[in-house]
Design a protein around this motif. Structure first.
Motif: not given
Length: 352
Positions: A148-151, A164-167, A187-190, A195-197
């Protein structure tokens, strides 16, 4: 996996340093990632995966605006763009990125294509958490997880193009293959996460629904409107009221908060501003906390999810939504905003 400590509370996180794109590409090298839906999250996630070298296809209804958008974004009918059922059949990872209401409607079709070993990927915990309302109950022999991207998908794509990356949060609901963790992190990285929490499906949807109705959208619009109305009622011009309510916050102050925290923003404002903010913030906290408690309870008891399902499933949903959005757009507050934005230097024509 790294651990972060927040005053005694530990969290599991995964960074791009410990799980680089090359590792994600290796984990996903034999997968066909089918992105179902090309509306809010679909374009950003599909394009980021495509640019990151993942074998991604899009499933969308032919003849729709979103089908045409997928083509304009570089997806090719018959090669990387398919009707939904064909994409579901081809995909080994099903990225289920339709709206919550559309997920409910399409679920019987999706379920029959969830053969053993496949993965069902969400970007929201809604369908699984409120399965008594949605009917979304996956078979036991597939992996089920979320990133779940935070945006918004738009922000995810813009930040990706900026390097850049979206947490994002991640959660595993069902690990049928023993490989769910590697699959979900890859998949989260792709898709372009910073970063992933770790979370779970229930916590993701509870926090997400609270945030959208609270400080991310509902609350912020409410307090913008309240302050703007007070300033206008006291004789301040639309331009002055908008600048002191919205423009200064979004263009000057929030970037400072994002850079180094609220105290950093305070420290970069006048001592008069600091004094006033420190004197008043707890009063605003105490005034709004009961509203947030009421909001969270409405989410946790399923009232918000049921309202969303009932409203968004109606045939005239889109027309009513457009009318409510027009009320915002046509208000003096946001008409003033339109004018103020047009006067920003970057939006002014430069004379030769």
């Amino acid at each position: 996996m790294a651990k972060l400590n927040f005053g005694g509370t530990e969290e599991n996180v995964v960074t791009r340093e410990e799980f680089p794109l090359s590792k994600a590409q290796d984990v996903l090298k034999d997968e066909v990632v089918a992105v179902i839906g090309y509306g809010v999250q679909g374009p950003g996630q599909a394009l980021n995966q495509k640019d990151n070298g993942i074998n991604v296809i899009v499933g969308q209804r032919k003849g729709t605006k979103t089908w045409d958008k997928a083509i304009s974004d570089g997806f090719v009918p018959g090669e990387t763009l398919f009707e939904i059922e064909e994409a579901l059949e081809k995909g080994t990872v099903i990225c289920y990125l339709l709206s919550d209401a559309a997920q409910i409607a399409l679920w019987p079709t999706v379920k029959k294509h969830l053969t053993p070993g496949k993965a069902l990927y969400f970007s929201h915990g809604f369908g699984i958490t409120f399965n008594e309302q949605t009917g979304i109950i996956p078979p036991a022999d597939v992996d089920v997880f979320l990133v779940a991207p935070k945006g918004s998908g738009t922000s995810l794509r813009r930040m990706f193009l900026q390097g850049r990356g979206l947490n994002s949060s991640y959660a595993i609901f069902q690990d049928a293959t023993g490989k769910a963790f590697e699959r979900v992190i890859a998949l989260g990285i792709a898709v372009g996460s910073g970063y992933l929490f770790e979370t779970d499906f229930k916590k993701e949807v509870y926090s997400d629904l609270t945030g959208e109705r609270g400080t991310l959208m509902g609350c912020i619009q409410g307090i913008f409107a309240a302050q703007y109305d007070v300033l206008r009622s006291k004789g301040h011009s639309p331009s002055e009221s908008f600048n002191e309510t919205v423009e200064e916050l979004t263009q000057s102050l929030m970037p400072l908060v994002a850079e180094n925290g609220m105290d950093w923003m305070y420290a970069n404002c006048s001592t008069t501003a600091q004094r006033g903010a420190l004197d008043w913030w707890k009063e605003f906290r105490d005034a709004t906390k009961p509203v947030f408690e009421k909001l969270y309870d409405s989410v946790a008891t399923g009232k918000e999810s049921q309202k969303s399902i009932d409203s968004n499933s109606k045939p005239d949903y889109r027309e009513k939504l457009d009318a409510e959005l027009a009320e915002l757009r046509d208000s003096e507050l946001w008409q003033a905003g339109k004018t103020v934005r047009s006067l920003r230097p970057e939006n002014q024509a430069v004379e030769a």
